[in-house]
Design a protein around this motif. Structure first.
Motif, PDB file in Angstrom:
ATOM      1  N   SER A 427      -3.576  -4.066   6.152  1.00 15.14           N
ATOM      2  CA  SER A 427      -3.623  -3.568   7.648  1.00 15.14           C
ATOM      3  C   SER A 427      -4.130  -2.029   7.506  1.00 15.14           C
ATOM      4  O   SER A 427      -4.792  -1.529   6.601  1.00 15.14           O
ATOM      5  CB  SER A 427      -2.058  -3.416   7.898  1.00 15.14           C
ATOM      6  N   THR A 428      -4.245  -1.492   8.978  1.00 13.37           N
ATOM      7  CA  THR A 428      -4.789  -0.275   8.950  1.00 13.37           C
ATOM      8  C   THR A 428      -4.106   0.961   8.144  1.00 13.37           C
ATOM      9  O   THR A 428      -4.592   1.967   8.172  1.00 13.37           O
ATOM     10  CB  THR A 428      -4.679   0.435  10.502  1.00 13.37           C
ATOM     11  N   ASN A 429      -2.900   0.724   7.657  1.00 10.31           N
ATOM     12  CA  ASN A 429      -1.781   1.802   6.747  1.00 10.31           C
ATOM     13  C   ASN A 429      -2.474   1.524   5.521  1.00 10.31           C
ATOM     14  O   ASN A 429      -2.422   2.409   4.919  1.00 10.31           O
ATOM     15  CB  ASN A 429      -0.674   1.049   6.978  1.00 10.31           C
ATOM     16  N   ASP A 430      -3.579   0.548   5.339  1.00 10.05           N
ATOM     17  CA  ASP A 430      -3.741   0.199   3.686  1.00 10.05           C
ATOM     18  C   ASP A 430      -5.059   0.877   3.323  1.00 10.05           C
ATOM     19  O   ASP A 430      -6.166   0.803   3.852  1.00 10.05           O
ATOM     20  CB  ASP A 430      -4.051  -1.239   3.454  1.00 10.05           C
ATOM     21  N   GLY A 431      -5.246   1.961   2.469  1.00 11.14           N
ATOM     22  CA  GLY A 431      -6.291   2.886   2.072  1.00 11.14           C
ATOM     23  C   GLY A 431      -6.880   2.413   1.055  1.00 11.14           C
ATOM     24  O   GLY A 431      -7.835   2.957   0.582  1.00 11.14           O
ATOM     25  N   ALA A 432      -6.089   1.225   0.373  1.00  8.90           N
ATOM     26  CA  ALA A 432      -6.825   0.751  -1.052  1.00  8.90           C
ATOM     27  C   ALA A 432      -7.713  -0.575  -0.719  1.00  8.90           C
ATOM     28  O   ALA A 432      -8.817  -0.680  -1.023  1.00  8.90           O
ATOM     29  CB  ALA A 432      -5.831   0.103  -1.805  1.00  8.90           C
TER      30      ALA A 432
END
Length: 504
Positions: A427-432
């Protein structure tokens, strides 16, 4: 912030003479909050201040007792599992919304089906993405059907799924609803100016739910973004309750005879996220695992916790709250503080001369500046910007920042799907954006067998930490200050329940 500077200021304007307000006398409570809320829609406004508003204005189907952590009736009086995908809820008879309209199955069906749609704009997709459909069995019975088996369903039903009045929302639209909300909760909304708003105890609130009947008649929320100003207002009686008090200020506030102050444990974890997917910068140094490992070695977390967190805050090595189900701490790769090793890793990755990045944070400047200094010591120059929580988190979600010192309270849900599953799910929270980890997270979220599920989360945590996508930092300790005579109990789930508070 230096507390000693506050006292002469407070005395100079008459603040130490004693409280100006007398909540006990008028059965009201004035609360100082730091965040202006863009909306009172609990699916959109997911900052902690927004979550607090949600709990007072709206009800979920069930309630989790903060002392026993057991589920108790709220809008639903009974619930049962029909099969691996389906939960059935018997709704409470005689409940009315704040406008007098009757609550029934249509409201549950409309609310949850709407926000389960990815196009709805719900800020925490992990809270709703598991829902396939919600259907009415009869006017007072609903079934929630998950896309796949979802063992954490009741955690989310009790923690992050408020129910809205379908007829009202459809008549005024969601934007207006967010500014003039109507719920079934123990308090109803009264509009104020841009810097304050009022919640009034709802006289029609039903008996028999886990929240009880509120003892305090009026809650007045004042928006005071500056921490020093909130503390000064508390000292002088301009407000009677605040939180996010820095740890070094709590003991000093507690010496004042008309105040109480304390540090409370929370389920919130702090982390440093790095732009491993290259969202903010296609050439991001953080795409290189060696650089991410270097950052992990560069930061002395023990010193930050000992000197700047306070209370019973502790260093964590995992991307979740250790007491959550599935947060297998022994699976983590750990990184000792070793700046020389950090420099060597940076040199090996081709960054021996260092590099510059944009960094933001929001909760505690002293901690953020400490991280900034540790990074500088190994050659990473971080341009730090302190923002309000909403803006800081939005910058991370939108991929507009290289490195983020943030935190997450998991909506106070005791399951790793609300933490690890929220930040490594694509999701947009995922920076990986690690496809292997995304697949494992999805598998863990839908596995019913607890042992198998725990093993999957163990694998997830092992890979996240081995690949150094985060620097897991520490638990957050919440500082509270409030007027003497207020009966208030902090809970580890970081949800102040003013509907359970009272005056002596």
């Amino acid at each position: 912030m230096n507390f000693r500077k506050l006292c002469p200021l407070a005395a100079g304007i008459g603040l130490l003479a004693g409280p100006v307000l007398a909540g006990a006398a008028d059965n009201g409570l004035t609360i100082g909050m730091g965040e202006e809320l863009p909306s009172f829609d609990g699916y959109i406004s997911t900052s902690r201040d927004g979550v607090v508003m949600t709990r007072h204005l709206f009800d979920m189907l069930i309630y989790r007792n903060p002392e026993t952590f057991e589920f108790e009736p709220l809008l639903a009086t009974e619930w049962s599992r029909v099969d691996d995908l389906t939960w059935e809820f018997k709704l409470r008879e005689g409940v009315t919304f704040h406008d007098g309209s009757e609550f029934n199955a249509d409201d549950v069906v409309w609310t949850l089906n709407h926000y389960a749609d990815p196009e709805s704009g719900a800020r925490s997709q992990a809270s709703v993405s598991w829902i396939d459909k919600v259907e009415a069995v009869d006017p007072m019975t609903v079934r929630i059907v998950s896309k796949e088996p979802f063992p954490a369903a009741l955690e989310f039903v009790s923690g992050s799924l408020p129910i809205y009045p379908s007829d009202y929302v459809e008549s005024v639209g969601l934007q207006e609803f967010g500014q003039a909300p109507i719920g079934t909760g123990p308090y109803k909304f009264t509009p104020g100016d841009s810097n304050s708003y009022t919640l009034t105890a709802y006289e029609g609130y039903y008996e028999g739910g886990g929240k009880g009947t509120p003892a305090i008649g009026t809650l007045t929320f004042r928006i005071i973004p500056d921490t020093a100003t909130r503390i000064a207002e508390l000292i002088g009686g301009g407000v009677e309750w605040i939180w996010n008090v820095p740890a070094d200020q709590v003991a000093q506030l507690g010496t004042l005879p008309h105040l109480r102050a304390e540090l409370g444990s929370t389920m919130r974890i702090a982390m440093i996220g790095m732009d491993a997917a290259g969202r903010a910068n296609p050439d991001s140094p953080f795409k290189d695992e060696r650089v991410r490992r270097a950052v992990n070695h560069a930061i002395d977390r023990d010193t930050i916790v000992a000197n700047l967190v306070g209370g019973d805050g502790e260093v964590i090595d995992v991307p979740c709250y250790p007491a959550q189900f599935g947060c297998v701490t022994e699976a983590a790769t750990t990184y000792e503080y070793d700046p020389e090793k950090a420099k060597a890793l940076l040199a090996e990755a081709g960054y021996g001369e260092g590099f510059k990045v944009r960094m933001n944070s929001y909760r505690d400047r002293a901690r953020a500046e400490a991280v900034q200094s540790y990074l500088a010591a190994v050659g990473i120059e971080a341009d730090l910007e302190m923002l309000q929580a909403r803006a800081s988190f939005s910058a991370w979600r939108e991929g507009n920042v290289d490195i983020w010192y943030g935190d997450w309270g998991s909506f106070s849900i005791g399951d790793a799907s609300a933490s690890t599953g929220n930040f490594f799910d694509g999701s947009t929270n995922d920076g990986a954006r690690d496809e292997e980890i995304i697949g494992l997270v999805q598998q863990a979220a839908t596995t019913v067998d607890e042992a198998e599920r725990e093993a999957l989360y163990s694998d997830v945590i092992g890979k996240i930490t081995e690949r150094a996508y985060w620097v897991p930092m520490h638990t957050i300790v919440m500082g509270y200050g409030y007027a003497d005579g207020l009966n208030f109990t902090p809970n580890v789930d970081e949800l102040p329940r003013f509907f359970l508070a009272s005056w002596n």
